[in-house]
Structure formats: C-alpha cells, structure tokens
Design an enzyme around this catalytic site. Structure first.
Site, PDB file in Angstrom:
ATOM      1  N   ASP A  36       0.959  55.678  21.230  1.00 61.51           N
ATOM      2  CA  ASP A  36       0.530  56.774  22.330  1.00 61.51           C
ATOM      3  C   ASP A  36       1.213  58.088  22.052  1.00 61.51           C
ATOM      4  O   ASP A  36       2.078  58.062  21.418  1.00 61.51           O
ATOM      5  CB  ASP A  36       1.006  56.320  23.581  1.00 61.51           C
ATOM      6  CG  ASP A  36       0.426  54.894  24.182  1.00 61.51           C
ATOM      7  OD1 ASP A  36      -0.767  54.831  23.697  1.00 61.51           O
ATOM      8  OD2 ASP A  36       0.908  54.088  24.817  1.00 61.51           O
TER       9      ASP A  36
ATOM     10  N   ASP B 297       0.325  49.448  19.868  1.00 60.52           N
ATOM     11  CA  ASP B 297      -0.524  50.797  19.819  1.00 60.52           C
ATOM     12  C   ASP B 297       0.269  51.826  19.916  1.00 60.52           C
ATOM     13  O   ASP B 297       1.341  51.652  20.139  1.00 60.52           O
ATOM     14  CB  ASP B 297      -1.430  50.848  21.139  1.00 60.52           C
ATOM     15  CG  ASP B 297      -1.027  50.270  22.207  1.00 60.52           C
ATOM     16  OD1 ASP B 297       0.396  50.618  22.614  1.00 60.52           O
ATOM     17  OD2 ASP B 297      -1.656  49.515  23.450  1.00 60.52           O
TER      18      ASP B 297
ATOM     19  N   ASP C  53       7.821  54.070  33.307  1.00 60.07           N
ATOM     20  CA  ASP C  53       8.350  53.073  34.113  1.00 60.07           C
ATOM     21  C   ASP C  53       9.672  52.644  33.957  1.00 60.07           C
ATOM     22  O   ASP C  53      10.755  52.862  34.683  1.00 60.07           O
ATOM     23  CB  ASP C  53       7.586  51.790  34.198  1.00 60.07           C
ATOM     24  CG  ASP C  53       7.004  51.523  32.670  1.00 60.07           C
ATOM     25  OD1 ASP C  53       7.441  51.997  31.608  1.00 60.07           O
ATOM     26  OD2 ASP C  53       6.245  50.729  32.505  1.00 60.07           O
TER      27      ASP C  53
HETATM   28  P1  ATP Z   1       2.758  47.455  25.297  1.00 63.15           P
HETATM   29  O1  ATP Z   1       3.656  46.838  24.002  1.00 63.15           O
HETATM   30  O2  ATP Z   1       2.504  46.118  26.030  1.00 63.15           O
HETATM   31  O3  ATP Z   1       1.649  48.211  24.567  1.00 63.15           O
HETATM   32  P2  ATP Z   1       3.833  49.702  26.423  1.00 63.15           P
HETATM   33  O4  ATP Z   1       5.047  50.237  26.828  1.00 63.15           O
HETATM   34  O5  ATP Z   1       3.209  50.518  25.162  1.00 63.15           O
HETATM   35  O6  ATP Z   1       3.655  48.235  26.021  1.00 63.15           O
HETATM   36  P3  ATP Z   1       1.413  50.609  27.695  1.00 63.15           P
HETATM   37  O7  ATP Z   1       0.705  49.917  28.742  1.00 63.15           O
HETATM   38  O8  ATP Z   1       0.771  50.783  26.232  1.00 63.15           O
HETATM   39  O9  ATP Z   1       2.677  49.632  27.762  1.00 63.15           O
HETATM   40  O10 ATP Z   1       1.803  52.105  28.192  1.00 63.15           O
HETATM   41  C1  ATP Z   1       2.327  52.940  27.353  1.00 63.15           C
HETATM   42  C2  ATP Z   1       3.464  53.817  28.053  1.00 63.15           C
HETATM   43  O11 ATP Z   1       3.022  54.249  29.188  1.00 63.15           O
HETATM   44  C3  ATP Z   1       4.795  53.016  28.653  1.00 63.15           C
HETATM   45  O12 ATP Z   1       5.524  52.899  27.762  1.00 63.15           O
HETATM   46  C4  ATP Z   1       5.287  53.692  29.677  1.00 63.15           C
HETATM   47  O13 ATP Z   1       6.121  54.793  29.304  1.00 63.15           O
HETATM   48  C5  ATP Z   1       4.037  54.278  30.398  1.00 63.15           C
HETATM   49  N1  ATP Z   1       3.540  53.410  31.457  1.00 63.15           N
HETATM   50  C6  ATP Z   1       2.601  52.359  31.304  1.00 63.15           C
HETATM   51  N2  ATP Z   1       2.459  51.915  32.481  1.00 63.15           N
HETATM   52  C7  ATP Z   1       2.967  52.633  33.405  1.00 63.15           C
HETATM   53  C8  ATP Z   1       3.106  52.424  34.711  1.00 63.15           C
HETATM   54  N3  ATP Z   1       2.646  51.518  35.546  1.00 63.15           N
HETATM   55  N4  ATP Z   1       4.324  53.252  35.264  1.00 63.15           N
HETATM   56  C9  ATP Z   1       4.852  54.262  34.601  1.00 63.15           C
HETATM   57  N5  ATP Z   1       4.487  54.472  33.244  1.00 63.15           N
HETATM   58  C10 ATP Z   1       3.766  53.539  32.639  1.00 63.15           C
HETATM   59 MG    MG Z   2       1.525  50.295  24.334  1.00 58.62          MG
END
Ligand code: ATP
Ligand code: MG
Length: 441
Positions: A60, A58, A135
């Site tokens: 962001d 996705d 994170d």
């Molecule tokens: P995925 O491939 O699973 O989507 P992702 O890193 O994009 O991995 P998301 O849950 O979509 O994960 O979150 C987007 C962003 O938001 C992360 O890359 C991170 O920067 C931030 N984020 C998400 N969850 C947390 C958390 N629990 N604590 C701090 N930052 C977070």
């Molecule tokens: Mg993501």
C-alpha cells in the site's frame, strides 16, 4: 519532506528492510509520485511485514496526492471505494493501492452512525494525521524507499520490538468507529504471534456484539482473512475465547457451546487443520468448504425437523439448506458462488450414505464429488458418519471398471444383509450404524 520534530525517523542502518524485498511496482509508484512533486511512502502491513522479515501480502502507498491526481498520473489506474476513496494502480500483474493521507475521523466531517461507527471518512489530512487514524501502532509505520527511512509517529517500532499489538487512541472509541478492528486485533495477534496490550484487548468481549452491524459483505471478506491465512485453528480458538465467534456464527455457536467436544467442534478442528495444511502448502482453498463445515449441524438439525414433519429427506435437506444459508447471510454474506457448492456438498452427503443409491459410479463424475467425499471423510473422523461409507467410496474410486460392478453388488449385498439382520432383531439407527457391521469389524 518536512516532518514535525516528534516524528521518529529511522535510517536504513537501524532497521532490517532489504530494498530487494520491495515490490518493484510499489517502488515505481512511490518514485513517480515523488517526481511529480507529491509526498509518498509505503505504509501499513507491508512495512510491518518487511520489518519483521515476512513476505507482505500486498503493498500500500500513502500520498498527499488526491485520488483524482493519482488517477491522472497513472494511465493504468482507477478510483475505487466509497467508504475510503482510493486509487488502484496496475503495475504488471500487481495492483498497488494508493490512498491519500486522511485526518482522524473524529473530525466533524466524518459521518458516524449512532454506535459511533464511521460511515464515510474521506477527510484528507497530513502524514501525521494519517498515521493516527490507522488501527494499530505496528500498522502505522511509513517507509520511504528513496531515502530508506522508516517514519514512526506512534512508537510502532518499539511495539514491533516487544511484539505488542496496541491500538492507536482510546481503544473503545476506535472499536466503536469500526468494529472490524476487533477482528483485526485477534487476527494479527495470531498471525504475528504478538500479545494484545491489555487496554486494547479488554474491550473486545464487551464490544464484540457491535460486529453484528458490520455490513455482511465486508464481514465475508474478513472471515476469509481469518480462516484462510494459514493459522485458522489458532484464530478460531482466539475468536472463540474473546466471544467473537458467537457473534459471527450464532447458529454454529449454539452447537459448540452445548457440546464443546461435539460434532461441530470436531468438524471444525479437523477441517481447519486441513485448511491450514493446504494454505501452507500453497494449495487453493474455497470459502464454500468452511461454511459447509460451520453450518452442517445447524442445517441437519433443521433438516431433521422438516423430515419429521413429513418432507422427504432430500427435500428437507434442500429447504433446511436454504433457510440456514439465508439466516447466516444476515451475519456474513454468503455469495452465490459459495452458496451453490455448499448446498450441493450437503445434498451429496445423503447420497453418499445411501447404500441403495442407483448408479453410484455416476456420482464420481459429479463436479462436487471430490469436495463431498472429503467432507464425508471429515464427518467420519468426527464420529458423524459410518466409516463403512467412506471405505466403500474410496474403494470405488480406486477400482477398475470390472471391480466396480463387484463393489456395487457387494454394497447391495450389505444392504440385504443389513435388512436380514434387522429381521433378526439387531437394533440399529436410521443410517444402519452399528459396530458389528461387516466392514467395521
Ligand atoms: P494484511 O497482512 O492482512 O494485508 P494489513 O495491515 O496490510 O494486513 P490491510 O487491510 O491491507 O491490512 O490494510 C492496510 C493498512 O490500512 C493497515 O496496515 C492499516 O494501517 C490500515 N487499516 C486497514 N484497516 C483499517 C481499519 N479498519 N482501521 C484503521 N486502519 C486500517
Ligand atoms: Mg495489506
């Protein structure tokens, strides 16, 4: 945009993001925000994946526009989230998540509980503060599609290079603020094939118990990400080794711990291998199947007790299922849409293994037959059911109408023979499992 001098800016000539790999909706959102005078970039997992040449799940967007300002700018948008208030902007069939830069949650405005868990963090901040509250370093990279630059405050580019997963800030505090970060660490390590830096991995077994306090609904979503990402088998081993599995699934864990090569362990290995195959072939997977496997032995154990106390098998199964699902729901919510099929698949096991079942062909029409049959085959593979049942149902499905009659008579015959043998002193267990069974020889 004015960036502090210590922010690293990596021009397009020094990274591998292909502009064509960027979702057009996400790019439009960034451009529109920038044209309206705001700062905006792509951020998080999508930038990480683009830099690694992977396809992002996705996209962001991070911006200095407040959620209400985003809402006002995009007609097809709505505000969501309590813990994080953000805007969902619809672009065609995609939903782009647009979040306002937030400050580090150590700020006094952020609400925390007694364990240090953040309850709310809607404290807006600068781009740098936004990077530091994320994170992992590899998740804190920003990409400005208009300029083609990557912005890095946390040496995330170096960690991508060395395949290192490093939490930002003091690891223990960051896990206490949000214990789900421990699950994310393990998930990303497996997904990306990265090593977790020592300081970031060491606290996990010690703090895994904090996961108990994460709201069950959020936990359910995280579980699906862990097991439906195409690398469930490896992820399972990883979370098991870090002592996290036992916190998420305490009832299942007891069985695996007691019998490391027992039925649950085998069911899990077989089931997760299938799940990975399906996910990697782009086939759909349902959460119910995962829980059917995970909770089968705990349920059956309870069912046996209830049965020994005098309840009929099906009633015992029904009650045991209710109990186990309710107990597990205290750890990871099991929504109704999953609980109903789980119960049905379990109850169907009793029917599939019952040679005296009346009108068995009607079961083929049952909406859960396929899942229950698949589960039966998995149990057979794990040594938990007699292959004779699997063979018979396979043949019944393949048979024409007239052959069905024959098969059903045959099965009843088997049942009679079984009874006769019993009379001749052949010992066998309750389900009639015995190696000399006519169909097993
Ligand atoms: P995925 O491939 O699973 O989507 P992702 O890193 O994009 O991995 P998301 O849950 O979509 O994960 O979150 C987007 C962003 O938001 C992360 O890359 C991170 O920067 C931030 N984020 C998400 N969850 C947390 C958390 N629990 N604590 C701090 N930052 C977070
Ligand atoms: Mg993501």
């Amino acid at each position: 945009m004015n960036l502090p001098p210590h922010a690293k800016q990596i021009p397009s000539s020094r990274h591998h993001i292909r502009p064509s790999a960027i979702n057009s909706g996400a790019r439009s959102v960034v451009t529109k925000l920038q044209k309206a005078g705001f700062n905006a970039q792509l951020v998080g997992g999508c930038v990480r994946d683009l830099l690694l040449g992977l396809k992002p799940q996705d996209f962001d967007v991070a911006t200095d526009a407040h959620p209400e300002e985003v809402r006002a700018l995009f007609r097809r948008s709505r505000l969501v989230g309590r813990r994080f208030r953000l805007a969902h902007v619809r672009m065609g069939r995609e939903i782009i998540e647009v979040a306002t830069y937030r400050a580090n949650p150590t700020s006094k405005d952020a609400e925390q509980n007694s364990d240090g868990r953040l309850l709310r963090d809607n404290v807006y901040g600068t781009l740098e503060e936004d990077a530091l509250r994320r994170d992992f370093t590899i998740n804190a990279l920003y990409y400005d599609p208009s300029r083609g630059t990557v912005i890095d405050f946390t040496k995330g580019m170096d960690d991508l290079e060395t395949k290192t997963l490093r939490i930002i800030g003091p690891p223990e505090n960051r896990y206490r603020e949000d214990p789900v970060r421990m699950l994310r660490a393990l998930r990303f390590a497996v997904k990306l094939g990265f090593s977790i830096e020592k300081k970031s991995s060491r606290p996990i077994p010690l703090l895994a118990h904090l996961l108990k306090d994460v709201p069950p609904a959020r936990m359910f979503e995280e579980i699906l990400k862990l097991f439906h990402g195409g690398k469930a088998t490896k992820t399972y081993k990883k979370i098991y080794d870090y002592g996290v599995f036992g916190v998420l699934f305490p009832y299942t864990h007891r069985f695996v711990q007691k019998h490391p090569a027992g039925i649950t362990a085998k069911l899990l290995l077989g089931g997760l291998k299938n799940t990975d195959l399906r996910v990697n072939q782009g086939k759909p997977v349902i959460p119910a199947f995962l829980f059917t496997i995970l909770l089968w032995e705990p349920m059956r154990d309870r069912m046996k007790t209830l049965h020994s106390e005098g309840l009929a098998p099906l009633t015992a199964c029904h009650m045991a299922a209710e109990e186990i699902l309710a107990m597990q729901s205290g750890h990871t919510l099991i929504p109704r849409r999953a609980a109903v099929p789980i119960r049905e698949i379990w109850e169907l096991q009793l029917r599939l293994e019952n040679p005296r079942l009346r009108r068995p062909a009607r079961l083929l029409e049952n909406r859960r037959f396929r899942a229950a049959y698949d589960f039966l085959l998995l149990r057979i593979e794990a040594g938990d059911a007699d292959p004779v049942h699997g063979n018979w149902w396979t043949r019944l499905q393949e048979a024409g109408l007239s052959q069905r009659e024959q098969l059903i008579r045959e099965r009843r015959g088997i049942q009679k023979k079984k009874t006769k043998r019993k009379n001749h002193g052949v010992s066998r267990n309750r389900r009639g499992e015995k190696s000399q069974h006519p169909e097993r020889r």
